[in-house]
Each structure stands twice: as structure tokens, then as C-alpha cells.
Design an enzyme around this catalytic site. Structure first.
Site, PDB file in Angstrom:
ATOM      1  N   LYS A  10       0.977  -1.108  -0.036  1.00  0.00           N
ATOM      2  CA  LYS A  10      -0.195   0.007  -0.076  1.00  0.00           C
ATOM      3  C   LYS A  10       0.967   1.321  -0.092  1.00  0.00           C
ATOM      4  O   LYS A  10       2.073   1.351   0.619  1.00  0.00           O
ATOM      5  CB  LYS A  10      -1.021  -0.066   1.191  1.00  0.00           C
ATOM      6  CG  LYS A  10      -0.183   0.200   2.673  1.00  0.00           C
ATOM      7  CD  LYS A  10      -0.248   1.730   3.074  1.00  0.00           C
ATOM      8  CE  LYS A  10       0.771   1.858   4.371  1.00  0.00           C
ATOM      9  NZ  LYS A  10       1.194   3.019   4.597  1.00  0.00           N
ATOM     10  N   ASP A 136      -3.123  -1.134   9.531  1.00  0.00           N
ATOM     11  CA  ASP A 136      -3.087  -1.344   8.114  1.00  0.00           C
ATOM     12  C   ASP A 136      -3.615  -2.640   7.245  1.00  0.00           C
ATOM     13  O   ASP A 136      -3.834  -2.811   6.218  1.00  0.00           O
ATOM     14  CB  ASP A 136      -1.910  -0.943   7.495  1.00  0.00           C
ATOM     15  CG  ASP A 136      -1.282   0.152   7.587  1.00  0.00           C
ATOM     16  OD1 ASP A 136      -2.027   1.207   7.727  1.00  0.00           O
ATOM     17  OD2 ASP A 136       0.115   0.510   7.439  1.00  0.00           O
TER      18      ASP A 136
END
Length: 296
Positions: A10, A136
């Protein structure tokens, strides 16, 4: 039997950070994007619990926990099945690079374990398990482009008309996320309780205009990361001088990413940076979240 799941790195297109809450966590308002650098995690039935880690040539797997403290191993304890497993991690995502490689491994392990044992847990259950593992991890399950709030774990998909072309430059040594947050607190003792919202960036994503997106990229952790590692600032300047629309620190760093206007533009920036940096990688976003790639 075994199941292999692939999960993506990401980047944070927007990372607004607020003042620490009473629990010590910083409130975030962030926009995640999953890009095409992947870790594969295989969960296999075994006679005893074990872990193996391999990776691309630019990955120093010695920096990855090789015991039960590894987040992918800990992820298996989130579901009811307690039989022994071998977990094999094959890494392409930089370690301690601000790209959520560990979170991707955790998400992949959660899904692989679920599918291996036919648990078929609902999405909301997997997301709750992911949130317990780390801020996350839920996004690593969801993928695509999404807004994260709370500690980043409350994830909501957003409209993104990409594709967007990126150049990724990992650093030789990692950068501690807690260190970067502590330095943010030192630099911004008067940080607001609520972080900056990504209003302009969300509109830019819907526009499919790279120049417009470049203008709205934002990372509150970039300043402390560069203050701790000044060479990151020099790298960003170099990438932009070589034609990138915008360079930025990925998350808490030290990986830097560069938005380019096209695939051809990304290849040109890659070629220029490769003259001075050992590892320069192409990527496209957004891509899918954690998904099964092999069942044996």
C-alpha cells in the site's frame, strides 16, 4: 493441503495525522492505494508449526521476524482452528519501508487460513480480525483505493478511475514507524485533534487526471521522515527533476514513490533513477486486495 494468497503493498495518497489520543494512538485520515508489488503467503497443514521466509533479491529477509512473533503467524490464532501449520512468506514488498508489507502478510495469512480450512468467515469477521492485528491490515484485505479513519483501520472504498503509474525506490535500511511518529510529535506539539481531510484528493481520483492528483498528494509524516533521513528529500528532488509529476515518502518511509503521467513516463523516470539507485521498481495502482492464487 495448502493455500497461497497474494496481498499488495500500500501507499498513502493522503496521510493526515492528528495529535495523540489518550490511548497513545494518533487519529488518522488517510487514503490508501494498493499497488502492484506483492507478497505471497502459503499456509499449509503440517505436523508442527513452522515458518520460512524468502524474497526478491532486494529484500533482506533477515529483517523479517522468523519466529512466532511474525504477524502472519499471529494471524492464524485469530480463527478457531488450532492445528499445526507451515507458513511460507515470499516477499516483494520492502521491509520496514512504509508500504505495509507486514500487514499484507497478515491479511494474506488470515485469508489463506480461512480458505484452507473451509471456514468461510464473513467479510466483517475477517475485517475485525484484521483490525486487531494492526491498523493497515484491514486495507490489505480490501485493496483498491480506500479511505481509512480511526487508527486507519476503519476502511471505506472510494471511487478511483485510475490507472495510476508509479515508480518505487526502496531504501537499503528501514525506518522505524514509532520513531517517525515520535518525531512528528516533537515537530508538531500543537497538532490538531482531527487530522486534515482528503477532500481535494478524492475529487482528483475521480477526475483521472494525473497532474491534478499530483497536486493533492499529502503526507504529514514526510517532514519527520526526511528530518530523520535527509537523503529522502534529495531522492524526491531528483525524481521530480527527472520527470515525475510528484515524489513523496510512502507512509512513515523510507521508501519513496513517484507519480508519473503515463507508463512511458514511468519507464523514463525509472531509467534515470536507476543510474544512481540500486533498486527502482515500476508499479500500477489500484490493484486488488488479498486474494487466493493457488490451492494444492
Amino acid at each position: 493441503m495448502s493455500t497461497t494468497v497474494r496481498a499488495a503493498a500500500k501507499i498513502n495518497l493522503h496521510l493526515g495525522v492528528g495529535a495523540p489520543r489518550e490511548d497513545g494512538f494518533h487519529p488518522l485520515d488517510t487514503v490508501y492505494q494498493a499497488i502492484s508489488l506483492y507478497d505471497d503467503v502459503t499456509v499449509a497443514e503440517a505436523e508442527e508449526d513452522s515458518l520460512s521466509v524468502a524474497g526478491s533479491a532486494y529484500i533482506d529477509v533477515r529483517d523479517v521476524p522468523g519466529d512466532a512473533s511474525n504477524i502472519a503467524v499471529r494471524a492464524l490464532a485469530e480463527a478457531a482452528c488450532r492445528s499445526p501449520h507451515h507458513v511460507r512468506i515470499t516477499k516483494q514488498i520492502p521491509v520496514a519501508g512504509g508500504m505495509a508489507g507486514g500487514s499484507a502478510d497478515a491479511a494474506a495469512a488470515l485469508l489463506a487460513h480461512d480458505r484452507l480450512h473451509g471456514l468461510s468467515q464473513p467479510d466483517e469477521v475477517l475485517l475485525a480480525q484484521a483490525a486487531r492485528l494492526g491498523s493497515d491490515v484491514p486495507f490489505s484485505l480490501v485493496g483498491g483505493t480506500a479511505r481509512g479513519r480511526g487508527r486507519g483501520e476503519v476502511v471505506e472504498p472510494v471511487a478511483d478511475r485510475g490507472p495510476w503509474w508509479w515508480v518505487v525506490v526502496p531504501a537499503r535500511t528501514g525506518l522505524s514507524t514509532p520513531d517517525v511518529y515520535r518525531h512528528f510529535d516533537r515537530l508538531h506539539p500543537d497538532a490538531p485533534a482531527q487530522p486534515a481531510e482528503p477532500t481535494g484528493l478524492l475529487a482528483a481520483l475521480a477526475s483521472r487526471e494525473p497532474v491534478r492528483l499530483a497536486r493533492t498528494l499529502h503526507n504529514d509524516l514526510q517532514e519527520p521522515a526526511i528530518d530523520l533521513r535527509p537523503e529522502l528529500g534529495a531522492l524526491i528532488q531528483r525524481g521530480e527533476a527527472e520527470g515525475a509529476l510528484r515524489g513523496m515518502v510512502s507512509g512513515s518511509g523510507p521508501t519513496c514513490v513517484f507519480l508519473c503521467d503515463s507508463q512511458e513516463g514511468a519507464m523514463a523516470v525509472m531509467a534515470a533513477l536507476s543510474a544512481s539507485y540500486d533498486v527502482v521498481l515500476p508499479a500500477i495502482g489500484p490493484v486488488a486486495g488479498a486474494h487466493v492464487v493457488e490451492v494444492l
